[in-house]
Motif scaffolding. Structure first.
Motif, PDB file in Angstrom:
ATOM      1  N   ASN A  11       0.642  -1.172   0.105  1.00 35.88           N
ATOM      2  CA  ASN A  11       0.088  -0.177  -0.192  1.00 35.88           C
ATOM      3  C   ASN A  11       0.885   1.343   0.226  1.00 35.88           C
ATOM      4  N   LEU A  12       0.916   2.045  -1.010  1.00 35.20           N
ATOM      5  CA  LEU A  12       1.916   3.264  -1.151  1.00 35.20           C
ATOM      6  C   LEU A  12       1.437   4.265  -0.311  1.00 35.20           C
ATOM      7  N   SER A  13       0.269   4.301   0.349  1.00 39.82           N
ATOM      8  CA  SER A  13       0.093   5.254   1.237  1.00 39.82           C
ATOM      9  C   SER A  13       0.858   5.110   2.529  1.00 39.82           C
ATOM     10  N   GLU A  14       1.593   4.042   2.775  1.00 37.79           N
ATOM     11  CA  GLU A  14       2.383   3.815   3.829  1.00 37.79           C
ATOM     12  C   GLU A  14       3.604   4.329   3.569  1.00 37.79           C
ATOM     13  N   LEU A  15       4.134   4.782   2.451  1.00 36.81           N
ATOM     14  CA  LEU A  15       5.471   5.216   2.129  1.00 36.81           C
ATOM     15  C   LEU A  15       5.572   6.684   2.135  1.00 36.81           C
ATOM     16  N   SER A  16       6.454   7.227   2.116  1.00 36.36           N
ATOM     17  CA  SER A  16       7.006   8.905   2.081  1.00 36.36           C
ATOM     18  C   SER A  16       8.264   8.798   1.369  1.00 36.36           C
ATOM     19  N   TYR A  17       8.542   9.733   0.979  1.00 34.10           N
ATOM     20  CA  TYR A  17       9.960  10.353   0.264  1.00 34.10           C
ATOM     21  C   TYR A  17      10.493  11.742   0.512  1.00 34.10           C
ATOM     22  N   ALA A  18      11.574  11.830   0.311  1.00 29.94           N
ATOM     23  CA  ALA A  18      12.302  13.176   0.206  1.00 29.94           C
ATOM     24  C   ALA A  18      13.476  13.248  -0.553  1.00 29.94           C
ATOM     25  N   GLY A  61      17.497  15.628  -0.787  1.00 29.87           N
ATOM     26  CA  GLY A  61      18.407  15.812   0.091  1.00 29.87           C
ATOM     27  C   GLY A  61      18.246  16.520   1.451  1.00 29.87           C
ATOM     28  N   TYR A  62      17.277  17.196   1.312  1.00 28.51           N
ATOM     29  CA  TYR A  62      16.776  18.077   2.582  1.00 28.51           C
ATOM     30  C   TYR A  62      16.022  17.313   3.592  1.00 28.51           C
ATOM     31  N   ARG A  63      15.604  15.968   3.313  1.00 29.85           N
ATOM     32  CA  ARG A  63      15.067  15.205   4.304  1.00 29.85           C
ATOM     33  C   ARG A  63      13.743  15.821   4.687  1.00 29.85           C
ATOM     34  N   GLU A  64      12.836  16.343   4.109  1.00 31.88           N
ATOM     35  CA  GLU A  64      11.671  16.704   4.245  1.00 31.88           C
ATOM     36  C   GLU A  64      10.602  15.994   3.550  1.00 31.88           C
ATOM     37  N   ALA A  95       0.984  12.011  -8.602  1.00 31.01           N
ATOM     38  CA  ALA A  95       1.548  13.519  -8.664  1.00 31.01           C
ATOM     39  C   ALA A  95       1.557  13.935  -6.946  1.00 31.01           C
ATOM     40  N   PRO A  96       2.230  13.739  -6.344  1.00 31.71           N
ATOM     41  CA  PRO A  96       2.449  14.079  -4.807  1.00 31.71           C
ATOM     42  C   PRO A  96       2.469  15.541  -4.657  1.00 31.71           C
ATOM     43  N   ASP A  97       1.637  16.035  -3.692  1.00 29.22           N
ATOM     44  CA  ASP A  97       1.601  17.260  -3.552  1.00 29.22           C
ATOM     45  C   ASP A  97       3.001  17.899  -3.035  1.00 29.22           C
ATOM     46  N   GLY A  98       3.367  19.169  -3.872  1.00 31.05           N
ATOM     47  CA  GLY A  98       4.745  19.705  -3.209  1.00 31.05           C
ATOM     48  C   GLY A  98       5.900  18.652  -3.652  1.00 31.05           C
ATOM     49  N   PHE A  99       5.842  18.146  -4.905  1.00 25.80           N
ATOM     50  CA  PHE A  99       7.201  17.166  -5.258  1.00 25.80           C
ATOM     51  C   PHE A  99       8.418  17.923  -4.958  1.00 25.80           C
ATOM     52  N   ARG A 100       9.262  16.978  -4.385  1.00 28.45           N
ATOM     53  CA  ARG A 100      10.478  17.540  -3.902  1.00 28.45           C
ATOM     54  C   ARG A 100      11.466  17.504  -5.231  1.00 28.45           C
ATOM     55  N   ALA A 101      11.878  18.664  -5.525  1.00 28.98           N
ATOM     56  CA  ALA A 101      12.567  18.922  -6.649  1.00 28.98           C
ATOM     57  C   ALA A 101      14.023  18.375  -6.641  1.00 28.98           C
ATOM     58  N   LEU A 102      14.666  17.770  -7.682  1.00 29.36           N
ATOM     59  CA  LEU A 102      15.712  16.978  -7.810  1.00 29.36           C
ATOM     60  C   LEU A 102      16.891  18.077  -8.325  1.00 29.36           C
ATOM     61  N   ARG A 103      18.098  18.150  -7.531  1.00 29.38           N
ATOM     62  CA  ARG A 103      19.329  19.366  -8.072  1.00 29.38           C
ATOM     63  C   ARG A 103      19.961  18.519  -9.295  1.00 29.38           C
ATOM     64  N   ASN A 104      20.212  19.399 -10.198  1.00 32.38           N
ATOM     65  CA  ASN A 104      20.977  18.770 -11.443  1.00 32.38           C
ATOM     66  C   ASN A 104      22.587  18.545 -11.018  1.00 32.38           C
ATOM     67  N   GLY A 158      23.533  16.987  -8.375  1.00 31.62           N
ATOM     68  CA  GLY A 158      23.526  15.979  -7.519  1.00 31.62           C
ATOM     69  C   GLY A 158      22.773  16.060  -6.317  1.00 31.62           C
ATOM     70  N   ASP A 159      22.030  14.855  -5.974  1.00 34.09           N
ATOM     71  CA  ASP A 159      21.231  14.968  -4.784  1.00 34.09           C
ATOM     72  C   ASP A 159      21.038  13.515  -4.223  1.00 34.09           C
ATOM     73  N   THR A 160      19.840  13.460  -3.293  1.00 35.96           N
ATOM     74  CA  THR A 160      19.391  12.011  -2.561  1.00 35.96           C
ATOM     75  C   THR A 160      18.068  12.199  -2.508  1.00 35.96           C
ATOM     76  N   VAL A 161      17.793  10.695  -2.905  1.00 37.61           N
ATOM     77  CA  VAL A 161      16.363  10.357  -2.867  1.00 37.61           C
ATOM     78  C   VAL A 161      16.064   9.250  -1.756  1.00 37.61           C
ATOM     79  N   VAL A 162      15.230   9.411  -0.943  1.00 39.71           N
ATOM     80  CA  VAL A 162      15.182   8.700   0.304  1.00 39.71           C
ATOM     81  C   VAL A 162      13.678   8.205   0.306  1.00 39.71           C
ATOM     82  N   LEU A 163      13.449   7.129   0.493  1.00 40.91           N
ATOM     83  CA  LEU A 163      12.080   6.237   0.510  1.00 40.91           C
ATOM     84  C   LEU A 163      11.963   5.564   1.983  1.00 40.91           C
ATOM     85  N   ARG A 164      10.840   5.832   2.535  1.00 41.33           N
ATOM     86  CA  ARG A 164      10.775   5.597   3.918  1.00 41.33           C
ATOM     87  C   ARG A 164       9.269   4.788   4.250  1.00 41.33           C
TER      88      ARG A 164
END
Length: 590
Positions: free
Chosen positions: A75-82, A84-87, A124-133, A135-141
């Motif tokens: 169930n994808l509603s159990e997951l969150s992402y961020a 490099g700012y980890r918000e 289309a998540p609200d407030g998509f976390r933009a990715l830096r050209n 280099g950046d970090t993508v985290v799945l929680r």
């Protein structure tokens, strides 16, 4: 009759109250068990970040693809992402099921994504976390647990307009080898299997096993990244003892540590797995760091052809070595140093030889200067020596040094081959006078060594190459081929009689039953007096030919008569020597 009259008297109203409570608890329990939630003891969902479009065109068409690599729905509603700012933000606010083996795409700008990939479902998540050209970090929680994380850098990419795709879902997320630019024409494959994924059923193959200079460590290089969980001391056998420890270097290498110096010639590898689970079993030779005498310099091209207008292919500077030992010798990290100048300084050249270059037992290696390594279909060495198959699978080890010259001087010089720690491997102080005496122009002719065992500093142990192309890089020297099996010694002169004024010269041919280290041909008159040294300790092989023009050492034509040709040969290795004679008649023209 009221409903209560059918029950025995001890069934009181308090009993019904307790029964209703029990039924309510049972119903709640059944409903809770039916809910698609995870128990506290169950591990987090096995979902990974599978594709990252961080620098798209148009610039806001960023997306992140998730892949469920498990056999259970999530169930994808159990997951969150961020980023490099980890918000962290929810992947979705609604209950969306990601099926086993399925893909989910999170997009920044729906309109741009629909234009690029009109048939692909997305979130289309609200407030998509933009990715830096840059280099950046993508985290799945999942809850408070990070289940995947990728820190990418632009150097992972080879296409500016393409997504980064995961190569192997089971390989580490943070490993650079596990990410490549998408090869799909659209620049990515959101919602589908990645374009860089290739089903792999081939086990990892060990390529090189190099023993360090102290013979207590082996560095083993494989064809592909390894699963570190498969590394164990028991997987490596062949040397006298098992390694005391095993350590993974980079993704493709393993280091084996031993307490005592190794002397084994081979290593057997079993049970090492790649990230797809393919297991290997192979035996390969151990390549030892060279010690003094492990390599012998056998050929030096110090004055190559370099005229663009002589209708002959230009030649590179090169030198050739042979491994006379019974084990493989590594060529990694070798240097050359020439003769010191009058000021005391000498030039040292790092040959830049990597781990993949070895000299097998009895094998040849050629190091040559290649000025056009970036833009030529064939090497300078191949073009200069077209009849010698330098690229054959069982051919010599050929090492191109990306420079115009190796620094081999035309005047007397030194070729010193040594390790980075200064340990000398082989040294030759060569001299242009080592060329055959009758050769007037030594351009395009290599110096070839006659005997591996005779001293390198002995001028009699070197002469001009007799090959039509001027050298034999990577192959047995033209001045030292083995004799034909069963051949017998002979020496002959033809024509005889001959008139120097008409015939110009007579051909003196010889053959020997053993490979000599030197040969000498001299002419004597009928009274045993020396007249001419035709070839003074210059070898043209066990079978050779020289010319005598009928003149003495002073350059004057000899008198008519019978002359004796004396051939002397010697093999320094086993002490064998031989003498053979024939006669030749000098006449006057009619």
């Amino acid at each position: 009759m009221p409903f209560a009259m059918y029950f025995p008297l001890h069934y009181t109203p308090s009993y019904w109250t307790r029964l209703r409570r029990l039924l309510l608890v049972a119903a709640l329990l059944m409903a809770w068990l039916a809910m698609p939630t995870r128990s506290a003891a169950q591990s987090p969902p096995d979902v990974v970040i599978n594709e990252i479009m961080y620098a798209p065109q148009p610039s806001q068409n960023e997306y992140i693809e998730l892949y469920n690599r498990s056999d259970a729905d999530v169930n994808l509603s159990e997951l969150s992402y961020a980023n490099g700012y980890r918000e962290f933000a929810p992947v979705t606010d609604s209950s969306v099921v990601l099926q086993a083996g399925g893909y989910a795409v999170l997009v920044r700008t729906p309109s741009q994504f629909e234009a690029a990939f009109p048939e692909v479902p997305y979130l289309a998540p609200d407030g998509f976390r933009a990715l830096r050209n840059s280099g950046d970090t993508v985290v799945l929680r999942y809850g408070e647990t990070n289940i995947d994380e990728v820190t990418y850098v632009p150097s992972w990419s080879t296409r500016d307009d393409a997504a980064l795709e995961r190569v192997e879902p089971n390989a580490p997320s943070q490993a650079p080898f596990n990410w490549q630019s998408a090869t799909a024409p659209a620049g990515g494959t959101p919602g589908f299997q990645n374009s860089v994924f290739t089903p792999d059923s081939t086990p990892p193959t060990p390529l090189f096993a190099q023993v360090d200079a102290d013979a207590r460590r082996i560095t083993l290089t494989f064809t592909e990244p390894l699963n570190p969980a498969s590394l164990a001391s028991a997987s490596f056998t062949g040397p006298e003892r098992a390694p005391v420890s095993v350590e993974q270097g980079d993704a493709n290498t393993v280091r084996l540590f031993y307490t005592e110096p190794l002397r084994a010639e081979t290593l057997t590898v079993r049970g090492i797995r790649d990230w797809q689970g393919n297991s290997t079993e192979a035996t390969l030779p151990l390549s030892y760091a060279p010690q003094q005498g492990d390599l012998v310099v056998t050929e030096i091209m110090y004055r190559p052809l370099s005229d663009d207008f002589d209708e002959r292919p230009n030649q590179p500077e090169y030198f050739e070595v042979v491994n006379p030992t019974e084990r493989w010798i590594s060529l990694q990290g070798l240097f050359t140093t020439n003769r010191p100048r009058d000021t005391g300084g000498a030039d040292t050249l790092n040959l830049g030889i990597g781990t993949q270059h070895v000299a097998p037992s009895g094998g040849y290696a050629v190091v040559y200067a290649e000025p056009n390594s970036d833009n030529e279909a064939s090497s300078t060495l191949d073009r200069a020596f077209p009849t010698q198959d330098l690229s054959a699978p069982d051919g010599p080890t050929v090492i191109a040094v990306p420079r115009s010259r190796l620094g081999l001087r035309v005047q007397p010089d030194r070729l010193r081959l040594h390790r980075a720690d200064g340990e000398p491997i082989a040294t030759v102080d060569y001299h242009p006078d080592w060329h055959a005496p009758g050769v007037q122009d030594t351009r395009g002719l290599s110096l070839e060594r006659i005997s591996l065992t005779a001293p390198a500093a002995n001028a009699m142990n070197w002469t001009s190459s007799a090959h039509p192309e001027g050298g034999t890089p990577g192959f047995p020297n033209s001045v030292g081929p083995p004799p034909a099996e069963g051949s017998t010694a002979r020496v002959s002169a033809d024509p005889s009689p001959f008139a120097p004024e008409v015939d110009q010269a007579t051909r003196i041919q010889y053959a020997l039953p053993f490979p000599p280290d030197w040969v000498q041909l001299r002419i004597f008159d009928a009274h045993g007096r020396p007249v001419r040294t035709v070839e003074e300790t210059v070898l043209s092989g066990p079978e050779g030919e020289v010319l005598w023009d009928g003149r003495n050492d002073a350059g004057r034509i000899v008198r008519m008569g019978v002359y004796v040709v004396l051939m002397e040969a010697q093999n320094w290795n086993d002490g064998t020597s031989t003498q053979h004679r024939t006669t030749v008649v000098v006449a006057r023209p009619l």
